[in-house]
Write a protein that holds these residues in place. Structure first.
Motif, mmCIF file in Angstrom:
data_model
loop_
_atom_site.group_PDB
_atom_site.id
_atom_site.type_symbol
_atom_site.label_atom_id
_atom_site.label_comp_id
_atom_site.label_asym_id
_atom_site.label_seq_id
_atom_site.Cartn_x
_atom_site.Cartn_y
_atom_site.Cartn_z
ATOM 1 N N ARG A 1 0.758 -1.168 0.116
ATOM 2 C CA ARG A 1 -0.117 0.040 -0.235
ATOM 3 C C ARG A 1 0.936 1.267 0.146
ATOM 4 O O ARG A 1 0.933 1.992 1.158
ATOM 5 C CB ARG A 1 -1.124 -0.127 0.987
ATOM 6 N N PRO A 2 1.448 1.463 -1.089
ATOM 7 C CA PRO A 2 2.271 2.780 -1.062
ATOM 8 C C PRO A 2 1.560 4.176 -1.117
ATOM 9 O O PRO A 2 2.292 5.149 -1.067
ATOM 10 C CB PRO A 2 3.309 2.510 -2.319
ATOM 11 N N ASP A 3 0.166 4.083 -1.382
ATOM 12 C CA ASP A 3 -0.307 5.103 -1.129
ATOM 13 C C ASP A 3 -1.025 5.888 0.126
ATOM 14 O O ASP A 3 -1.358 6.979 0.160
ATOM 15 C CB ASP A 3 -1.939 4.938 -1.839
ATOM 16 N N LEU A 4 -0.385 4.980 1.174
ATOM 17 C CA LEU A 4 -0.564 5.565 2.287
ATOM 18 C C LEU A 4 0.720 6.147 2.994
ATOM 19 O O LEU A 4 1.581 5.425 3.241
ATOM 20 C CB LEU A 4 -1.208 4.478 3.350
ATOM 21 N N ALA A 5 0.713 7.368 3.368
ATOM 22 C CA ALA A 5 1.983 8.210 3.833
ATOM 23 C C ALA A 5 1.638 8.864 5.107
ATOM 24 O O ALA A 5 2.454 9.357 5.714
ATOM 25 C CB ALA A 5 2.645 8.878 2.727
ATOM 26 N N LEU A 6 0.338 9.525 5.039
ATOM 27 C CA LEU A 6 -0.037 10.382 6.041
ATOM 28 C C LEU A 6 -0.897 9.695 7.077
ATOM 29 O O LEU A 6 -1.862 9.086 6.919
ATOM 30 C CB LEU A 6 -0.227 11.938 5.431
ATOM 31 N N LEU B 1 -4.777 7.149 6.814
ATOM 32 C CA LEU B 1 -5.218 6.231 7.759
ATOM 33 C C LEU B 1 -6.738 6.386 8.050
ATOM 34 O O LEU B 1 -7.392 5.328 8.073
ATOM 35 C CB LEU B 1 -4.247 6.049 9.005
ATOM 36 N N ILE B 2 -7.031 7.720 8.070
ATOM 37 C CA ILE B 2 -8.100 8.208 8.569
ATOM 38 C C ILE B 2 -9.232 7.845 7.512
ATOM 39 O O ILE B 2 -10.516 7.278 7.624
ATOM 40 C CB ILE B 2 -8.332 9.648 8.822
ATOM 41 N N GLU B 3 -8.840 7.997 6.267
ATOM 42 C CA GLU B 3 -9.502 7.683 4.862
ATOM 43 C C GLU B 3 -10.000 5.999 4.970
ATOM 44 O O GLU B 3 -11.017 5.797 4.721
ATOM 45 C CB GLU B 3 -9.062 8.026 3.827
ATOM 46 N N GLU B 4 -8.806 5.354 5.435
ATOM 47 C CA GLU B 4 -9.077 3.841 5.472
ATOM 48 C C GLU B 4 -10.132 3.559 6.515
ATOM 49 O O GLU B 4 -10.738 2.655 6.086
ATOM 50 C CB GLU B 4 -7.805 3.354 5.721
ATOM 51 N N VAL B 5 -10.015 3.830 7.522
ATOM 52 C CA VAL B 5 -10.936 3.670 8.846
ATOM 53 C C VAL B 5 -12.425 4.166 8.235
ATOM 54 O O VAL B 5 -13.083 3.618 8.288
ATOM 55 C CB VAL B 5 -10.541 4.507 9.958
#
Length: 806
Positions: free
Chosen positions: A458-463, A467-471
């Motif tokens: 998951r290289p699109d997750l950096a900030l 993670l808030i968007e994923e949740v």
């Protein structure tokens, strides 16, 4: 990305979950599902049959009479015209009453011989040519020897499989693989993930040499390879062909199919080189030399530059890294040993090379977006494992790898209170931890802070917000309540310029003109045709224009208005009256070093005859000139701008004797005039009047204070005044003098007649004005008017040399 429902079910338990359910949930969680379709084109009643005998038709040389076993001891006589039908084949047989895309099958007599069904080709089953091997598109479709006689052919060919087509955004490269989609589905539905077991295999005796050298380390930081011997080239098993076809990939042979299968499964592109074509087992990864070329697998010679990464053996190029292999090391029917490549290639250099060469592939699509470095070795091991199973291969070497550095762990801290504030919903810590468990994200929680280790897939997750968007998406956007904005909101409103622009547009529309919106980009030739308000402006060219027609930023609005007028006239519009409010881009630098000045301007155009009526009236250029002048004066009056003067001018592209410049406070703010006849003829326009106005300068002169003036209570006194003056005396100068001498009691001055001719003398002209006098507080007497009017007459005779006409 095409996702096979049957294939996906190997990794996630989909019991009770339909493809439609998957599509709905993926759309809800941020991955767009474009379409869900089945590979069945409308086939029923077709079974697997075995050809028992083939005999020539007694009445037709090109027809064969076949006896076909279709299961349950049933044998059918079928007349077949395919040249490739032969005894012992397993073939699709459409029974009497079967339904095909081309219609239903009926019992028939063909040239006197009874035929009870039809042996089908791939086309007759509705299978697209683009995903079939060449031999499967010619004649009848010959099935594998493992096809069970009597079984529904749709089961054997995987035609019951449903395909989910995903429209992925560039950041979701993890879903360019079946395993990546499986992670997503397992998280959404909270199902267990079942990935295939992969065993890395080694060789202890008689190791085949493989040597890897990374000359361009920044372009390829990780390269791995392994050799497999004693391969038997042939078609892939039907289950693998079915899955590749569902993924939109044409089966070729078992070796190539394995590399494609693993690429779709893991997202890691692989390539198989014929090991015997590699010099001493050497692999050298380097940039291409300028002008270096190779023939790729599609048979095209590709010329490369120093921004193309090549795979070579130190002597010759073997392939273009991350895009396509070379013909010299291609897997053929004679291949018995292969070297399987698995690597990480820099996305930027892959994208540049693919674009320059005009060569895109499934591999380059994945390398351009970035592959998971943790899957390079497992994907290689998986391919070797499959080659052993379906091609009888034997491992010839250990996995040889060359890597530069290690992949750093990415740990992101997420604050629970920040999560709650942004989502606007109270979510418990246990539920957040459960969401990370479903996503397979290792996490540690400490006093309201989650330390989340982001997987390399998951290289699109950096900030933190990622993670808030994923949740949020796994929690469910539909579970987040809708609330109105709170707090003090500033009142909305238009800026001064926006108000004035709106007034300008509405005024011109109300006066009968139509608004046009044209491109800000134009051609250098069109931009030079007619002079702009800023004659010293230099054209600003684009670095990479799409075409010469859109190569520079415009310095005037008129060139495109001419194109719009010509288009309308050529399409039968007899009368064109258009305007545009837009930006022009100005600089005096030949080589741009600073941002250009963006000026808000107004352009307008009148051309064509009057609207069709029973009165055959011919319109003259002078009428359009004064029509345009009247429109502009009405606009000036609406904006409260006074004292705009008109002076004779002859700018490029305008008629030299029928053009004026508009001057306000000693500064030129616009041009009004007839288009030069040659330019009008070039655009197939008749007499054409245009104007352009610098709205920024005009708006600066607008008086924002509105004053009420009551309707006059007292009567006015009108005096007409006719005089002969020199021909070069401007009427504007005369009017200005009259107003200055008459003073505040003069309400209006109206020019109603201009005459030139022999009656008034050579070099003279006759002009006539109507003067209206009025006082706001009383009724004027004849004596007062006579005295003021006398001063006016004296001024005209003494200062301007006018001679009154009786």
């Amino acid at each position: 990305m095409l996702v096979s429902y049957e294939w996906l079910s190997q990794y996630v338990d989909l019991e009770g979950i339909s493809p439609e359910d998957i599509g709905e949930e993926l759309n809800r969680t941020g991955i767009e599902v474009e379409v869900i379709y089945t590979r069945d084109a409308g086939v029923s009643g077709v079974v697997v049959g075995e050809v028992l005998s083939v005999e020539r038709h007694p009445e037709a040389d090109r027809l064969n009479v076949c006896m076909v076993h279709v299961g349950k001891g049933q044998q059918l006589q079928i007349v077949c015209g395919a040249a490739n039908v032969a005894k012992g084949q397993r073939v699709p047989v459409a029974l009497v009453g079967a339904k095909l895309p081309g219609g239903r099958i009926k019992k028939a007599r063909i040239r006197g011989v009874e035929s009870n069904g039809m042996i089908c080709s791939a086309k007759e089953l509705g299978l697209p040519d683009k995903v079939l091997m060449k031999e499967q598109t010619e004649g009848i479709l010959v099935l594998g020897s493992d096809a069970p006689v009597g079984e529904d052919v749709k089961n054997y060919l995987g035609m019951n499989d449903q395909v989910i087509e995903l429209q992925l955004t560039p950041n979701r490269s993890d879903c360019l693989s079946m395993i990546g989609v499986a992670y997503e589905i397992a998280a959404i539905f909270d199902r267990e993930l079942r990935l295939p077991d992969v065993l890395i295999q080694s060789v202890y005796d008689d190791v085949t040499p493989v040597k890897i050298t990374l000359e361009s380390e920044e372009d390829c930081p990780f390269y791995a390879a392994q050799v497999v011997h004693n391969l038997k080239i042939g078609p892939s098993p039907q289950w693998m062909q079915n899955r590749l076809i569902s993924a939109g990939i044409r089966p070729i042979n078992n070796i190539v199919d394995v590399t494609n299968y693993v690429m779709i499964e893991t997202g890691q592109p692989l390539h198989a080189f014929d090991y015997n074509q590699i010099s001493d087992g050497n692999i050298l990864v380097r940039r291409a030399h300028p002008g270096e070329s190779l023939v790729t697998l599609d048979g095209v010679t590709r010329t490369c530059d120093d921004e193309t990464l090549l795979i070579t053996d130190g002597k010759q190029p073997l392939g273009i890294a991350g895009i396509m292999g070379g013909e010299s090391s291609e897997v053929t029917e004679k291949t018995t040993s292969v070297l399987i490549e698995s690597a990480f290639f820099d996305p930027l250099i892959t994208r540049k090379a693919a674009r320059k060469l005009g060569l895109r592939s499934e591999a380059s699509n994945r390398f351009e977006k970035g592959v998971d470095p943790e899957r390079i070795i497992p994907a290689l091991a998986r391919a070797v494992q499959l080659l052993q199973q379906i091609a009888g291969g034997e491992v010839g070497s250990d996995i040889t790898e060359e890597r530069i550095g290690e992949v750093d762990d990415v740990v992101i801290s997420l604050r629970h209170d920040r999560l709650v504030n942004l989502l606007g919903v109270q979510i418990e810590e246990d539920e957040v931890l459960d969401i990370f468990r479903r996503l397979n994200f290792p996490v540690q929680s400490n006093e309201g802070v989650y330390d989340v280790q982001v997987p390399t897939r998951r290289p699109d997750l950096a900030l933190e917000v990622d993670l808030i968007e994923e949740v949020a998406r796994i929690f469910g956007y539909d579970r987040i309540p809708t609330t109105l904005p709170w707090g003090q909101q500033p009142p909305g409103g238009l800026t001064r310029e926006q108000k004035l622009r709106r007034i300008t547009r509405h005024m011109l529309r109300n006066l009968g003109m139509h608004e046009a919106v044209t491109y800000s980009l134009t051609s250098p030739e069109a931009d030079r045709e007619i002079e702009s308000l800023h004659s010293s402006a230099q054209p600003i060219g684009l670095a990479n224009p799409m075409s010469n027609e859109r190569a520079v930023l415009r310095t005037s609005l008129l060139p495109h208005l001419l194109e719009v007028a010509a288009y309308n006239v050529n399409h039968g519009i007899s009368r064109v009256a258009i305007f545009e409010v837009g930006r022009t881009y100005l600089t005096e630098e030949k080589k741009l070093t600073a941002l250009p000045d963006e000026r808000l301007e107004l352009g307008g155009l009148f051309t064509g005859g009057p609207d069709s009526t029973i009165w055959k009236k011919k319109r003259s250029p002078a009428e359009d000139f004064y029509t345009a002048k009247g429109v502009l004066e009405a606009l000036f009056a609406r904006l409260g701008v006074e004292d705009v003067e008109y002076r004779e001018a002859a700018p490029k592209g305008f008629h030299p004797g029928r053009t004026a410049e508009m001057v306000l406070d000693g500064e030129v703010i616009g041009l009004l005039g007839q288009l030069h006849p040659k330019l009008a003829q070039k655009h197939d326009l008749a007499d054409c009047v245009v104007f352009q106005l610098d709205l920024a300068k005009l708006f600066d002169a607008v008086n924002d204070e509105t004053a009420y003036q009551p309707i006059p209570r007292f009567p006015a006194v009108t005096r007409d005044l006719a005089m002969v003056v020199d021909k070069d005396v401007a009427v504007g100068e005369v009017e200005e003098g009259i107003r200055e001498v008459a003073g505040e009691l003069l309400e209006s001055v109206t020019l109603f007649d201009v005459f030139t001719g022999a009656q008034v003398g050579e070099g003279k002209k006759s002009i006539a004005y109507s003067l209206v006098y009025r006082a706001m507080d009383r009724t004027l007497t004849d004596e007062e008017v006579h005295e003021i009017h006398g001063h006016v007459v004296n001024y005209l005779e003494d200062v301007l040399g006018a001679k009154l006409r009786q």
